[in-house]
Write a protein that holds these residues in place. Structure first.
Motif, PDB file in Angstrom:
ATOM      1  N   GLY A  45       0.818  -1.209   0.000  1.00 30.67           N
ATOM      2  CA  GLY A  45       0.000   0.000   0.000  1.00 30.67           C
ATOM      3  C   GLY A  45       0.843   1.247   0.000  1.00 30.67           C
ATOM      4  O   GLY A  45       1.885   1.311  -0.654  1.00 30.67           O
ATOM      5  N   THR A  46       0.432   2.230   0.790  1.00 28.89           N
ATOM      6  CA  THR A  46       1.078   3.541   0.778  1.00 28.89           C
ATOM      7  C   THR A  46       1.917   3.812   2.016  1.00 28.89           C
ATOM      8  O   THR A  46       2.527   4.875   2.124  1.00 28.89           O
ATOM      9  N   ILE A  47       1.980   2.868   2.956  1.00 31.18           N
ATOM     10  CA  ILE A  47       2.565   3.136   4.272  1.00 31.18           C
ATOM     11  C   ILE A  47       4.068   2.879   4.279  1.00 31.18           C
ATOM     12  O   ILE A  47       4.528   1.756   4.060  1.00 31.18           O
ATOM     13  N   ASN A  48       4.848   3.929   4.555  1.00 35.50           N
ATOM     14  CA  ASN A  48       6.293   3.803   4.729  1.00 35.50           C
ATOM     15  C   ASN A  48       6.609   3.370   6.163  1.00 35.50           C
ATOM     16  O   ASN A  48       5.809   3.562   7.077  1.00 35.50           O
ATOM     17  N   PHE A  49       7.802   2.850   6.364  1.00 39.35           N
ATOM     18  CA  PHE A  49       8.263   2.525   7.721  1.00 39.35           C
ATOM     19  C   PHE A  49       8.899   3.777   8.331  1.00 39.35           C
ATOM     20  O   PHE A  49      10.101   3.832   8.592  1.00 39.35           O
ATOM     21  N   ASP A  50       8.076   4.798   8.565  1.00 40.71           N
ATOM     22  CA  ASP A  50       8.566   6.020   9.205  1.00 40.71           C
ATOM     23  C   ASP A  50       7.449   6.667  10.008  1.00 40.71           C
ATOM     24  O   ASP A  50       6.273   6.314   9.883  1.00 40.71           O
ATOM     25  N   TYR A  51       7.827   7.610  10.850  1.00 42.56           N
ATOM     26  CA  TYR A  51       6.868   8.256  11.743  1.00 42.56           C
ATOM     27  C   TYR A  51       5.762   8.975  10.981  1.00 42.56           C
ATOM     28  O   TYR A  51       4.595   8.950  11.372  1.00 42.56           O
ATOM     29  N   ARG A  52       6.150   9.649   9.907  1.00 43.00           N
ATOM     30  CA  ARG A  52       5.171  10.463   9.183  1.00 43.00           C
ATOM     31  C   ARG A  52       4.045   9.598   8.627  1.00 43.00           C
ATOM     32  O   ARG A  52       2.870   9.946   8.731  1.00 43.00           O
ATOM     33  N   SER A  53       4.394   8.474   8.023  1.00 45.61           N
ATOM     34  CA  SER A  53       3.372   7.571   7.492  1.00 45.61           C
ATOM     35  C   SER A  53       2.574   6.908   8.607  1.00 45.61           C
ATOM     36  O   SER A  53       1.359   6.755   8.512  1.00 45.61           O
ATOM     37  N   LEU A  54       3.260   6.495   9.656  1.00 41.41           N
ATOM     38  CA  LEU A  54       2.606   5.714  10.697  1.00 41.41           C
ATOM     39  C   LEU A  54       1.743   6.546  11.629  1.00 41.41           C
ATOM     40  O   LEU A  54       0.806   6.023  12.231  1.00 41.41           O
TER      41      LEU A  54
END
Length: 513
Positions: free
Chosen positions: A446-455
């Protein structure tokens, strides 16, 4: 020759940047003058900083965020305190959250939520039963069968599949992307959207204003509306210091008649299909769903769209609901569970899914991500998995798009590699894909990165795949990408004391990146 619209965008960007800098300047001068000539104000700010630090310690929340804010408040007692007051509540937009809750409730009767499917899926994948329950019963994202999934290992193939399905649209097209940029991709899609709107189809376009701020002309919305397309810009950017600009619509959704839906990391910009070059070869991925799960993806589109409606009309929704022919399904087709994440509530759905999957792994974990900025939960889960003998492989970009973010990602390498995690950097260009595959059986894309902004800060969406045949294609693509990547070793990492210290400092401020 520079296009006229590019000059307009450049002027607009420069003007707004100047206005914001002027506001910062005025703000700084007023504060400095106030605390210089007023003992009362200086004392007030001191007590305010102490009170805010105590408040941060007391309240519930991510420890990483707490540490970051406490450091800022203590190091910069005046500005840190004021910025905390201005920006801390950015993820607690009560008015928007109330509207979203109304939309969620409104959608409940349209979910195609069949308990029998959940029981079947739970029986086939009992180790993921708790995750299915969390997404379906707690968060309202049912698990579906009867859904065919196609995986696209590169943007060019994904784009062609989008065009093929767009021309088949019979009733409506819903289009939601973080970035829409002038070029081949947008021009060809726009032509189809205009043609379909002229034929009487319900065509809706939504894009994020920050994501598309410097990539399309200012009057794009007006032009689309004139062509019969309903267009909405999410969270319009204004040159005013405000706490509302940090929560962006990072979702990528294309729904056609509610029966076919696309999602992944790919935005509507030519670098995503390597029509132009940015940061080398652009590696991105996506999926197409055909079946009931595509309808749930459609409802995810309607979530933000309907927060901008004055009323939720049942008659309008009834016109959108597709009819699906229910047939007997072989178990080999697997199960599909689309979900979304919102920064306005207290649930970090994306992170919960990632953590649950990592802890359920028994053999392997394969991750694609452009950024790796982890909180304690995710870092601990990955380290423990590797230390437990599970093969953990992560592919990141070799060529970065944001230097500080890339350096912050690299600050995690040493601890992860020492624990046994294998980290690779895609050498051909920029890795923008976002996926995780566990035990060759379950995956999220999907669109979710492994970072704070995405999470924690963005609106996101993704899909969990259980036993879907397309997972095999994802694994083959991952293995191929490994061959085009460089394995990072401890000796490859700089051991300089200055570099190590700098990375540690970046880690402290990672939650704000």
């Amino acid at each position: 020759m520079i296009h006229k619209w590019m000059l307009q965008i450049f002027r607009r960007r420069v003007l707004l940047a100047i206005l914001i800098l002027i506001q910062f300047g005025i703000f700084a001068v007023l504060i400095n003058q106030s605390i210089t000539y007023s003992i009362f104000l200086k004392t007030l700010f001191t007590f305010l900083s102490i009170a805010i630090a105590l408040h941060v310690v007391w309240k519930k929340g991510k420890e990483a965020y707490k540490i970051t804010w406490i450091l800022q408040v203590l190091i910069f007692p005046v500005y840190g305190a004021l910025f905390y007051l201005m920006f801390n509540r950015q993820t607690k937009t009560k008015k928007l959250q109330k509207k979203l809750e109304d939309v969620y409730d409104f959608h409940q009767s349209y979910l195609y939520n069949e308990q029998s499917v959940f029981l079947e899926a739970n029986k086939c994948y009992p180790e993921y039963g708790a995750q299915m329950y969390y997404l379906q019963e707690t968060m309202g994202f049912p698990v579906y069968n009867q859904t065919e999934v196609n995986y696209y290992p590169i943007g060019e193939e994904y784009y062609q599949a989008m065009l093929e399905e767009l021309v088949k649209a019979e009733h409506y097209i819903f289009f939601e992307f973080f970035i829409v940029s002038e070029g081949k991709m947008w021009t060809e899609i726009q032509e189809i959207l205009i043609e379909k709107a002229a034929l009487g189809l319900d065509v809706r376009v939504m894009y994020d204003d920050i994501g598309s701020f410097v990539t399309i002309p200012k009057d794009t919305k007006k032009q689309l509306v004139e062509k019969g397309i309903d267009c909405r810009i999410y969270n319009p950017f204004h040159p005013v210091l405000t706490s509302s600009q940090n929560n962006r619509d990072h979702r990528k959704v294309l729904s056609i008649d509610g029966k076919v839906a696309f999602t992944g990391g790919i935005n509507i910009a030519d670098e995503y299909i390597n029509e132009i070059e940015r940061f080398g070869h652009w590696k991105d991925t996506g999926i197409k769903m055909k079946g009931p799960a595509a309808w749930r993806q459609t409802l995810i589109f309607l979530e933000l769209w309907q927060t901008m409606d004055e009323a939720l009309l049942e008659s309008e929704m009834n016109l959108l609901v597709p009819n699906f022919k229910v047939t007997s399904q072989p178990k080999e087709i697997g199960y599909v569970q689309p979900f979304a994440d919102s920064p306005t509530d207290t649930q970090n759905v994306g992170e919960q899914v990632f953590v649950k999957m990592i802890y359920k792994a028994r053999k392997s974990i394969l991750i694609n991500t452009p950024y790796l900025i982890l909180d304690e939960n995710l870092e601990t889960a990955l380290v423990l998995a590797a230390q437990s003998g599970i093969s953990v492989k992560i592919i990141l970009p070799k060529i970065w798009d944001k230097y500080l973010v890339h350096m912050t990602s690299r600050s995690y390498y040493k601890d992860l590699i020492n624990a046994g995690v294998e980290i690779y950097e895609y050498t051909n260009g920029f890795m923008h894909a976002k996926s995780i595959i566990v035990d060759e059986a379950v995956a999220v894309i999907g669109t979710i990165n492994f970072d704070y902004r995405s999470l924690y800060l963005h609106f996101e969406n993704a899909v969990v795949l259980y036993g879907v045949p397309a997972i095999k294609d994802m694994i083959e693509d991952f293995d191929q990408t490994i061959l085009e990547s460089e394995k990072i070793k401890i000796e490859d990492l700089s051991q300089s004391l200055i570099v190590t210290f700098s990375k540690r400092i970046l880690r402290l401020f990672a939650p704000l990146m």
